[in-house]
Enzyme design. Structure first.
Site, PDB file in Angstrom:
ATOM      1  N   THR D  72       0.828  -1.205   0.000  1.00 51.27           N
ATOM      2  CA  THR D  72       0.000   0.000   0.000  1.00 51.27           C
ATOM      3  C   THR D  72       0.862   1.256   0.000  1.00 51.27           C
ATOM      4  O   THR D  72       0.533   2.263  -0.648  1.00 51.27           O
ATOM      5  CB  THR D  72      -0.914  -0.002   1.251  1.00 51.27           C
ATOM      6  OG1 THR D  72      -1.740  -1.157   1.187  1.00 51.27           O
ATOM      7  CG2 THR D  72      -1.778   1.238   1.311  1.00 51.27           C
ATOM      8  N   HIS D  75       1.926   2.086  -3.413  1.00 51.02           N
ATOM      9  CA  HIS D  75       0.856   2.775  -4.157  1.00 51.02           C
ATOM     10  C   HIS D  75       0.821   4.267  -3.806  1.00 51.02           C
ATOM     11  O   HIS D  75       0.681   5.123  -4.676  1.00 51.02           O
ATOM     12  CB  HIS D  75      -0.517   2.166  -3.840  1.00 51.02           C
ATOM     13  CG  HIS D  75      -0.696   0.771  -4.353  1.00 51.02           C
ATOM     14  ND1 HIS D  75      -0.650   0.469  -5.689  1.00 51.02           N
ATOM     15  CD2 HIS D  75      -0.901  -0.398  -3.697  1.00 51.02           C
ATOM     16  CE1 HIS D  75      -0.853  -0.841  -5.846  1.00 51.02           C
ATOM     17  NE2 HIS D  75      -0.991  -1.384  -4.652  1.00 51.02           N
TER      18      HIS D  75
END
Lengths: 378, 378, 378, 378
Positions: D72, D75
């Site tokens: 994450t 990202h």
């Protein structure tokens, strides 16, 4: 009067950081109210004029519309052994009720003045293993409002926001006042598979009677109720049990065998707490069946574990309180859908000031659920 | 017109036509064998020369390689009350074994001569409610080979095909002979959540000892074994229990509380059947925990249902036999994966003809699982 | 020595010896009967005079009283791709029926001539992993009577004893003929928690319609049915769905949100097999909800796994057949208790010889469940 | 810098009633700290000197000892579509860490200064249906610290008391910093039966690799890992998967069939989120098996529902986060018991200021879990 502070320390936090905030709520809380009070460590209660409870930042003050009497209240009234060990007077008892929110602490966000509510009166600590794993109904440090802190037999009751249960106005007010014991029934019935099962209910006090309705509503194929008291058996019939037996006179084991091709019932909901009823529960449950125990026993019970449990491969469950808050969702969904007809269980309605009369009625064995109205009956 | 015959071959047997077979199997079955026989209704057994069992169309004849002795065999040998009520002599006892298939009935399709097998000796009726709903281990009409029909303490034993369990040659022959009690352990351990749980095992007979290994293999975080017999406690340590307690001398309740932040254990596997052990089980299980009862009791046990079961919200299970055939799949998967080290439990190996010596060893309390070899030890 | 013969009589069959029988049954089986036959690999069927099926030792011959038509029969009739790949003509189709036992193989013990019966037409192999672990409904080698072997669109049908389901005479004959699809509904509804839940049913073919009744009977708090066909929606209303929507015209997602405080439904039973319905199913299910898929799809379906399944933490189940035999016990218990009113689904009754007319009616979209009477309508 | 206030309003209450209290804590909070900051809506981060977070009455301030990088975070760093839709800069990312408590709000009761802790970074609202029924991991209004509010890539991080997880000092500090992804693995593995099962893991990122260890620890009989990246396959072998396959080169379906008697695996843990892996998952799962989906997909996935789900009767689960707090109890019990050897997954250790270097390492495909030390590596 307020809850005994000693009790507050034993575990669950019932009110937090009680800073008085200066609003009309504060003014309201400066007034007095009528309450049923257990003033000291002896039998009986008094109707007294006491201070309206102060609420903390995360508390809600509810004006009681209807409260109802539980067997626990009889123990407290009679000051029996259990009460002597648990209750710290002075105390306002009462843990079954509904009402209207009249004040909210400043951090309360999910409920507002005017809301129609009931409450889960088991205040779980929120921090023990059980609470942190979805088993708050068996919290190690649970406190019960109406037992360990002031309860609902009064004009007003203080409830932490976490325990408030908002109600749809579609739910009848009388039903809203008995959600605590109805929740016991829902919890017990739904503690295992029930649809299309044959179910026996041993003991037809209010929770047993409610269980008849709940079991029927969720698809039990056959509900057999057992009860020695004739008055209660009559209500069990009104609740539409498929069969109502008097275990003191009828050959329960034989009759059950006939109704179940000799196999026994799939599920027993034990709601009497009496040795005979428990004996019957284990006799009539089928191999692989479920015995859910709710009825409290005061004495040790003797079982032949090999024959009663092991060879039969049954599951025995202890049932306590209501699951927080699955049971509440289930219960209100069933009520809203109109799937529960509970009126036969409500046998008496009276003014809260007549509390002692309610005690007499219950002791007579000729009453089931008694509703109390703080403002006079209706 | 009829169903396409090709379809019939793909699997399911839709109809069966019986053809009598006349082969070398029939000849084999004309011979005699040595067997441990309970000849009449009194203590003891005899080693006798008896006819090899005849098999039916759906039966399998197995040449026994190793059999092992169960506590049940001791009851049969001693001809105690239970045995007097259940056993109909003459009988060949024995229900734990492995061997090689030497003959198959003509309708047998899943096993063949030369296969290495063991068997589920509980023969379920296949037709009662329990059998038809995946609960054959608590069949209403179960018969046990070695108890209700001739068993495995012989050179040959007859088993219905449905109950044969084919074994991977990778599984050690000694382990293959003890799958029945190992299955009891696997069934009990896996009857509820176990991974990452703290588990107490009360009673360290062979099944209790196996349960230590199984619980560890499936991720129990902590295994606490309790046993009054010093010899068995020593084996429990070899089985790598995290803690082994002598409940006759140590404060079990206090020690368990210390090891579990005061909460109690998540799971108790009761394998003693003794009132003290059962008392302990209910004392040490945590709120919301599981007590799985396997140890058979000969006398009634007294419990305080309110304190022991209801307020704690626990689940009590009666465990019987092995799930057919989930337990067998689980057990063999664990064995094949090398996850179970069971050798410490196998304390004696002897010729089957020395059966009575095995009885003495068990009675001494200085033996655990005893293996019998029909052809002499190894 | 052998097992005590007395024990053998109590239930479990330990060995079976075959004896050929020569009785009136053999004579009966020499006669002919009328049957609906798919004679060769092309569309259509013929009404033919064929031999009554011969039964084996463990088979039962049933005289068909009523059979009913399934969508599968339409596929077979139309000889579509699926049929071409699965069916091996000649074949008598038909897998929904009830009737009377007229002959039993000599090893049959649980059923007798004159019994009123239906049958589970999925014949499981009994020997694969799934069959041996209580999952026979997804047997790796299942054969379906009426698909892989001659079925019930005839005067007589042969059924293995294991698959016969004895019926209480209290169950109406019309309901007895539709237990196969009713069982699909019961299996789907009861494949997870359902009591007090809000349930959406996408697709109102007969199984979807039955599911409305079943979900209501077992305590679903709210049943929302969705169907594009107006004829079927009308029946859904007669089945007492709480809300019936036309997904081709109404904003299903918005309406469901309004009825569920924005959360979505607890359970979706997908019974359409259409991409739009499946899309809707995943749109309206709440976080943590269940989507049970029964409706067969002919083409791949595209989902956004992250949004549709993972973030919502839902459970998706594939549902096949009926659990053997839990579903049958559940279904008959509900029927016997009078909890299912199914008549609105039965739209047509006709003579079995008019089979092709039934096909036309189904194709019109103006019929739901069609009953066929071998002896002429009533 | 502080969390974007807009985020705070969207649902979960991260700090409550933030009145500054005048103690050494307040002084501490007046100081500055180094943090990894996403300053604006574009790729990259900056290392900045920002204010130490202020804590509310029910918050805890933790000095970060080790934090670790999640996909994450990549990202967020790359500022991809997902990040653009979810993240509101400025933000301190980071949601995997452990540290020491340095300050507690005045209402905090379960944790104190000096405690060694980690935290559940999903802050559930506590008031929605899911939160009130034990499903807080799929809260409708969840906020994630490190995504929706400032996180742990800093010297200090603010955590609400409810989300703090106290750690036993016996747990290695490196493991304590990766409990978030380890919890994903534990949640997924234990979302259904696992003991004695054959398990396939598709995708060997850190969570897939952890799942190998967890599945082995809780008794999976066989763990088959699949991964196209050679570097990750090597770690999978170090994690002791029984078999490690390269699905881009090996015939996975055939190999799995050989290892499972043709039946397929009991359980698939899908951790890749790639269409090929998901296709494989449904191909290799056995009838009645379980597919647990954790790997996030960015595009729609197409399935043949009939063949892939319905006929096979499988269960598909969406897995999100960690169960609050069952997963945490399970995870720490397994760690304390020494049942998890996770070191092979930790491939890099670096100073937090080198955050961008960590991004490069991850992008190379030659790193797995990277630990960041605010104070410099060790």
């Amino acid at each position: 009067m307020t809850a005994s502070p000693g009790a507050d320390k034993r575990g669950a936090k019932i009110s937090s950081f009680a800073i008085l905030f200066r609003t009309h709520k504060a003014r309201l809380m400066a007034k007095n109210m009528l309450a049923v009070v257990k003033p000291q460590a002896k039998p009986g209660v008094e109707i007294r004029d006491v201070a309206i409870p102060q609420i903390g930042l995360t508390d809600v003050l509810v004006k009681v519309k209807v409260a109802s009497i539980c067997g626990t209240d009889v123990h407290i009234y009679n000051w029996d052994r259990w009460a002597q060990g648990r209750i710290h007077p002075p105390l306002i008892p009462g843990h079954e009720f509904c009402g209207e929110v009249v004040a909210c602490g400043s951090e309360v966000t999910t409920v507002k003045e005017g809301d129609f509510v009931s409450a889960e009166m088991h205040v779980a600590c929120g921090k023990c293993l059980q609470c942190r794993t979805g088993e708050a109904h068996i919290c190690q440090f649970v406190k019960i409002i109406g037992v360990d802190a002031d309860g609902a037999f009064a004009e007003y009751v203080r409830i932490p926001e976490s325990n408030i249960w908002k109600l749809d106005p579609a739910i009848p007010i009388e039903y809203a006042s008995i959600l605590d014991p109805l929740g016991n029934a829902v919890h017990t019935v739904l503690a295992g598979e029930i649809a299309a099962k044959t179910v026996a209910i041993t003991g037809c006090g209010p929770i047993g009677l409610f269980s008849i309705a709940v079991a029927r509503a969720v698809g039990a194929a056959q509900v057999i109720a057992m009860e020695v008291n004739e008055y209660r058996r009559r209500i069990a019939k009104e609740m539409k049990a498929d069969l109502v037996l008097d275990p003191s006179k009828e050959e329960v084991r034989k009759i059950v065998a006939e109704r179940t091709s000799g196999a026994g019932v799939d599920v027993v909901l034990e709601m009497a707490g009496h040795p005979n009823a428990i004996r019957t529960a284990f006799d009539i449950v089928r191999r692989g069946g479920r015995v859910s125990l709710l009825g409290l026993t005061s004495k040790p019970i003797s079982l032949n574990f090999s024959e009663d449990i092991i060879f039969k491969g049954i599951t025995v469950q202890g049932i306590n309180g209501r699951r927080m808050y699955q049971t509440w969702y289930q219960m209100t969904a069933l009520l809203k859908a109109g799937k529960l007809e509970l009126h036969p269980v409500i046998t008496d309605r009276m003014t809260m000031a007549d509390f002692s009369k309610g005690m007499e009625r219950l002791t007579s064995g000729q009453a089931s659920k008694i509703l109390l109205y703080p403002d006079g009956t209706k």
